[in-house]
Design a protein around this motif. Sequence first.
Motif, PDB file in Angstrom:
ATOM      1  N   ALA A   1     -37.217  27.893  20.191  1.00  0.00           N
ATOM      2  CA  ALA A   1     -37.019  26.437  20.112  1.00  0.00           C
ATOM      3  C   ALA A   1     -38.073  25.704  20.938  1.00  0.00           C
ATOM      4  N   ASN A   2     -38.397  26.228  22.126  1.00  0.00           N
ATOM      5  CA  ASN A   2     -39.474  25.634  22.927  1.00  0.00           C
ATOM      6  C   ASN A   2     -40.806  25.730  22.194  1.00  0.00           C
ATOM      7  N   LEU A   3     -41.044  26.876  21.560  1.00  0.00           N
ATOM      8  CA  LEU A   3     -42.298  27.084  20.831  1.00  0.00           C
ATOM      9  C   LEU A   3     -42.419  26.104  19.671  1.00  0.00           C
ATOM     10  N   LEU A   4     -41.323  25.856  18.982  1.00  0.00           N
ATOM     11  CA  LEU A   4     -41.319  24.888  17.885  1.00  0.00           C
ATOM     12  C   LEU A   4     -41.696  23.506  18.384  1.00  0.00           C
ATOM     13  N   LEU A   5     -41.111  23.093  19.509  1.00  0.00           N
ATOM     14  CA  LEU A   5     -41.402  21.779  20.079  1.00  0.00           C
ATOM     15  C   LEU A   5     -42.880  21.639  20.418  1.00  0.00           C
ATOM     16  N   ARG A   6     -43.464  22.663  21.035  1.00  0.00           N
ATOM     17  CA  ARG A   6     -44.848  22.562  21.498  1.00  0.00           C
ATOM     18  C   ARG A   6     -45.846  22.750  20.358  1.00  0.00           C
ATOM     19  N   SER A   7     -45.480  23.560  19.353  1.00  0.00           N
ATOM     20  CA  SER A   7     -46.410  23.836  18.264  1.00  0.00           C
ATOM     21  C   SER A   7     -46.425  22.722  17.222  1.00  0.00           C
ATOM     22  N   GLN A   8     -45.326  22.002  17.082  1.00  0.00           N
ATOM     23  CA  GLN A   8     -45.217  20.945  16.078  1.00  0.00           C
ATOM     24  C   GLN A   8     -44.771  19.645  16.745  1.00  0.00           C
ATOM     25  N   PRO A   9     -45.633  19.022  17.555  1.00  0.00           N
ATOM     26  CA  PRO A   9     -45.186  17.846  18.310  1.00  0.00           C
ATOM     27  C   PRO A   9     -44.819  16.655  17.423  1.00  0.00           C
ATOM     28  N   GLN A  10     -45.556  16.432  16.333  1.00  0.00           N
ATOM     29  CA  GLN A  10     -45.244  15.279  15.483  1.00  0.00           C
ATOM     30  C   GLN A  10     -43.905  15.466  14.769  1.00  0.00           C
ATOM     31  N   GLU A  11     -43.699  16.663  14.179  1.00  0.00           N
ATOM     32  CA  GLU A  11     -42.448  16.922  13.488  1.00  0.00           C
ATOM     33  C   GLU A  11     -41.278  16.902  14.468  1.00  0.00           C
TER      34      GLU A  11
END
Length: 312
Positions: free
Chosen positions: A68-78
């Motif tokens: 979940a942290n990786l998702l936040l950092r990898s896709q900041p706009q989404e």
Amino acid sequence: MARKGVRPARPAAGHDVERTLDELYATPPSDFVSRREQLAAEAKRDGRADDARRIHGARRPTLAAWAANLLLRSQPQESGRFLELGRALREAYRTLDADGIKELSEQRRSIVSALSRQAAQLAREAGHGLSGAARQDVESTLRAVLADEDAAQRWAAGRLEGALTPPADFPSPDATTAAPAHRVARPAPAPPETRPRAKDELAERRRRRQQQLGRARRSAEAADHRLHELSAGRDDADASLRRARDRHDRAREHESAAQERLREARQELRRAEQEEREAEERLRTAAGAVERAERAARDAAQEVARLTEPIT
């Protein structure tokens, strides 16, 4: 006034430790502890004891929390759009009727499912596949982000340590046939002289509710559209990766075949060189024999000539 012998605080240190913690929580859980100890030791060596304690106190995230942290950092706009959608949904759920809640719940379920698949893909690309239970924890975290403002703020910080759980009173797709649990009971009929004013207030509330519903629908549609685009991009990337791997495998096969041919050619070259050396040796031996035979023939001819001379 600073006391003698006390080092003044450095404004940049707090910023440094925040970046360090961000980096740490982007580290896969399997490497988290060793990286944490390394960063804490570096901070302590630099004289930043408070930073070292903060770093050392960081807890290793679960695999789902890390994804979940990786998702936040990898896709900041989404991720930003997802957080905005959560704010719109929480506001809309306070006033929407059952039909509106059901529609938004279905969109919410689709978006959460798509984002959880994307988080699993990012984790797999980072070398850590998610189990079924871990993916469920990611989905639970994303539902909590939509339903609860505190959960949204914790996820937005990018340092989750464990999965989040959505609140039990947030409406689910299976519980939308009834009105929201927190809806205020209908008041008793107003006196005749107050009914026009009540109708105006009701119309205003309905108008605001429709505006909120419109914003929530637009946010959900935009997020869903973006997720479809990302899913298509992910599928294209997967296909490109498969093609690249196929080309790599073929090139590896060609390389192996070329190396085998090169090995055989080198062996053939060594055999040819050995044969050439042997032939040269035979040639030298034959030349020596010819030279000796020529000398013997000359000596014999001279002897014949000498014996055929007349005796005087």
